[in-house]
Design a protein around this motif. Sequence first.
Motif, PDB file in Angstrom:
ATOM      1  N   GLU A 182      12.658   0.460 -10.408  1.00  0.00           N
ATOM      2  CA  GLU A 182      13.703  -0.543 -12.194  1.00  0.00           C
ATOM      3  C   GLU A 182      13.224  -1.928 -10.940  1.00  0.00           C
ATOM      4  N   GLY A 183      12.888  -1.968 -12.338  1.00  0.00           N
ATOM      5  CA  GLY A 183      11.258  -3.193 -12.226  1.00  0.00           C
ATOM      6  C   GLY A 183      11.043  -3.308 -10.710  1.00  0.00           C
ATOM      7  N   ILE A 184       9.934  -3.434 -10.634  1.00  0.00           N
ATOM      8  CA  ILE A 184       8.875  -3.489  -9.649  1.00  0.00           C
ATOM      9  C   ILE A 184       7.666  -2.808 -10.643  1.00  0.00           C
ATOM     10  N   GLU A 185       6.563  -3.639 -10.325  1.00  0.00           N
ATOM     11  CA  GLU A 185       4.934  -3.334 -11.067  1.00  0.00           C
ATOM     12  C   GLU A 185       4.316  -2.622 -10.433  1.00  0.00           C
ATOM     13  N   VAL A 186       4.053  -1.085 -10.210  1.00  0.00           N
ATOM     14  CA  VAL A 186       3.357   0.059  -9.805  1.00  0.00           C
ATOM     15  C   VAL A 186       2.504   0.451 -10.896  1.00  0.00           C
ATOM     16  N   ILE A 187       1.033   0.019 -10.341  1.00  0.00           N
ATOM     17  CA  ILE A 187      -0.204   0.073 -10.186  1.00  0.00           C
ATOM     18  C   ILE A 187      -0.766   1.813  -9.318  1.00  0.00           C
ATOM     19  N   ASN A 188      -1.145   2.475 -10.455  1.00  0.00           N
ATOM     20  CA  ASN A 188      -1.477   3.407 -10.157  1.00  0.00           C
ATOM     21  C   ASN A 188      -4.010   3.673  -9.878  1.00  0.00           C
TER      22      ASN A 188
ATOM     23  N   ILE B  66       4.540  -6.101  -5.531  1.00  0.00           N
ATOM     24  CA  ILE B  66       3.554  -4.772  -6.190  1.00  0.00           C
ATOM     25  C   ILE B  66       3.306  -3.860  -5.587  1.00  0.00           C
ATOM     26  N   ILE B  67       3.432  -2.220  -6.423  1.00  0.00           N
ATOM     27  CA  ILE B  67       3.607  -1.544  -5.462  1.00  0.00           C
ATOM     28  C   ILE B  67       1.582  -0.647  -6.290  1.00  0.00           C
ATOM     29  N   PHE B  68       1.238  -0.840  -4.824  1.00  0.00           N
ATOM     30  CA  PHE B  68       0.209   0.160  -5.381  1.00  0.00           C
ATOM     31  C   PHE B  68      -0.654   1.493  -4.964  1.00  0.00           C
ATOM     32  N   CYS B  69      -0.877   2.156  -5.853  1.00  0.00           N
ATOM     33  CA  CYS B  69      -0.817   3.884  -4.807  1.00  0.00           C
ATOM     34  C   CYS B  69      -1.933   5.174  -6.416  1.00  0.00           C
ATOM     35  N   ASP B  70      -2.005   5.828  -5.602  1.00  0.00           N
ATOM     36  CA  ASP B  70      -3.002   7.011  -6.454  1.00  0.00           C
ATOM     37  C   ASP B  70      -2.335   7.066  -6.934  1.00  0.00           C
ATOM     38  N   MET B  71      -3.025   8.561  -8.144  1.00  0.00           N
ATOM     39  CA  MET B  71      -2.223   8.506  -8.473  1.00  0.00           C
ATOM     40  C   MET B  71      -1.793  10.623  -8.585  1.00  0.00           C
ATOM     41  N   ALA B  72      -2.188  10.730  -6.986  1.00  0.00           N
ATOM     42  CA  ALA B  72      -1.735  11.662  -6.324  1.00  0.00           C
ATOM     43  C   ALA B  72      -0.060  11.812  -6.323  1.00  0.00           C
ATOM     44  N   HIS B  73       0.554  10.206  -5.932  1.00  0.00           N
ATOM     45  CA  HIS B  73       1.837   9.736  -5.875  1.00  0.00           C
ATOM     46  C   HIS B  73       2.345   9.440  -6.723  1.00  0.00           C
ATOM     47  N   PHE B  74       3.645   9.817  -7.180  1.00  0.00           N
ATOM     48  CA  PHE B  74       4.091   8.878  -8.288  1.00  0.00           C
ATOM     49  C   PHE B  74       5.683   8.289  -7.648  1.00  0.00           C
ATOM     50  N   ILE B  75       5.092   7.258  -8.232  1.00  0.00           N
ATOM     51  CA  ILE B  75       6.515   5.763  -7.040  1.00  0.00           C
ATOM     52  C   ILE B  75       6.995   5.193  -7.909  1.00  0.00           C
ATOM     53  N   GLU B  76       8.622   5.055  -8.818  1.00  0.00           N
ATOM     54  CA  GLU B  76       8.832   3.948  -9.400  1.00  0.00           C
ATOM     55  C   GLU B  76      10.136   3.680  -9.212  1.00  0.00           C
TER      56      GLU B  76
ATOM     57  N   ILE C 191       8.863   1.035   1.909  1.00  0.00           N
ATOM     58  CA  ILE C 191       8.959   0.473  -0.347  1.00  0.00           C
ATOM     59  C   ILE C 191      10.786  -0.130  -0.392  1.00  0.00           C
ATOM     60  N   ASP C 192      11.264   0.922  -0.075  1.00  0.00           N
ATOM     61  CA  ASP C 192      12.761   0.383  -0.683  1.00  0.00           C
ATOM     62  C   ASP C 192      13.305  -0.961   0.395  1.00  0.00           C
ATOM     63  N   ILE C 193      13.129  -0.779   1.634  1.00  0.00           N
ATOM     64  CA  ILE C 193      13.594  -2.100   2.138  1.00  0.00           C
ATOM     65  C   ILE C 193      12.695  -3.430   1.263  1.00  0.00           C
ATOM     66  N   THR C 194      11.863  -3.059   1.895  1.00  0.00           N
ATOM     67  CA  THR C 194      10.568  -4.140   1.341  1.00  0.00           C
ATOM     68  C   THR C 194      10.953  -4.772  -0.049  1.00  0.00           C
TER      69      THR C 194
ATOM     70  N   ASP D 226       0.675  -0.758  -0.172  1.00  0.00           N
ATOM     71  CA  ASP D 226      -0.187  -0.210  -0.244  1.00  0.00           C
ATOM     72  C   ASP D 226       0.991   1.302   0.038  1.00  0.00           C
ATOM     73  N   GLY D 227       0.945   1.588  -0.918  1.00  0.00           N
ATOM     74  CA  GLY D 227       2.546   2.772  -1.134  1.00  0.00           C
ATOM     75  C   GLY D 227       2.525   3.940  -1.019  1.00  0.00           C
ATOM     76  N   ASP D 228       0.730   4.563  -1.022  1.00  0.00           N
ATOM     77  CA  ASP D 228       0.604   5.810  -0.789  1.00  0.00           C
ATOM     78  C   ASP D 228       1.137   5.795   1.191  1.00  0.00           C
TER      79      ASP D 228
END
Length: 145
Positions: free
Chosen positions: A40-46, A28-38, A13-16, A6-8
């Motif tokens: 490398e090599g990790i799926e991010v679902i906005n 897999i990181i989940f976040c809303d459009m107000a947060h920009f998370i990127e 995140i980095d430790i995980t 739950d990325g918001d």
Amino acid sequence: MRILIDGDACPVIDITIEIAKNYGIEVIIFCDMAHFIEREGIEVINVSMGSDAVDFKILNDIKVNDIVVTQDYGLAAVALAKKAKPIHQSGFIYTEGNIDQLLFRRHLGREARRRGGRIKGPKKRSKDQDIAFEKSLKDLIEKSL
């Protein structure tokens, strides 16, 4: 097994990701459009912004034995019901034995705020919390393998 974050506003995140890489576990990181998370090599679902939109997306994606990193007690409760393993960003592991008390405490806090009361917020994050999270996550993974 996967790790869903739950990325918001999640400080681990980095430790995980680092721990998951050592075990070869998908993250897999989940976040809303107000947060920009990127990462490398990790799926991010906005997901679109909205009350609990991220939580609902995570709930739809949870599978048995997934690890869910969240500070949301409601999400943790449903994750437990779906046979996943939720963990708080402080390293606290949610269980069937403690979730009801946590949900009740959350309810009391909401009622107090609704009536105009003030509830202290969390203390500033410490290095000890990062260490506790790292240890708990590794233990949770080891027990799940």
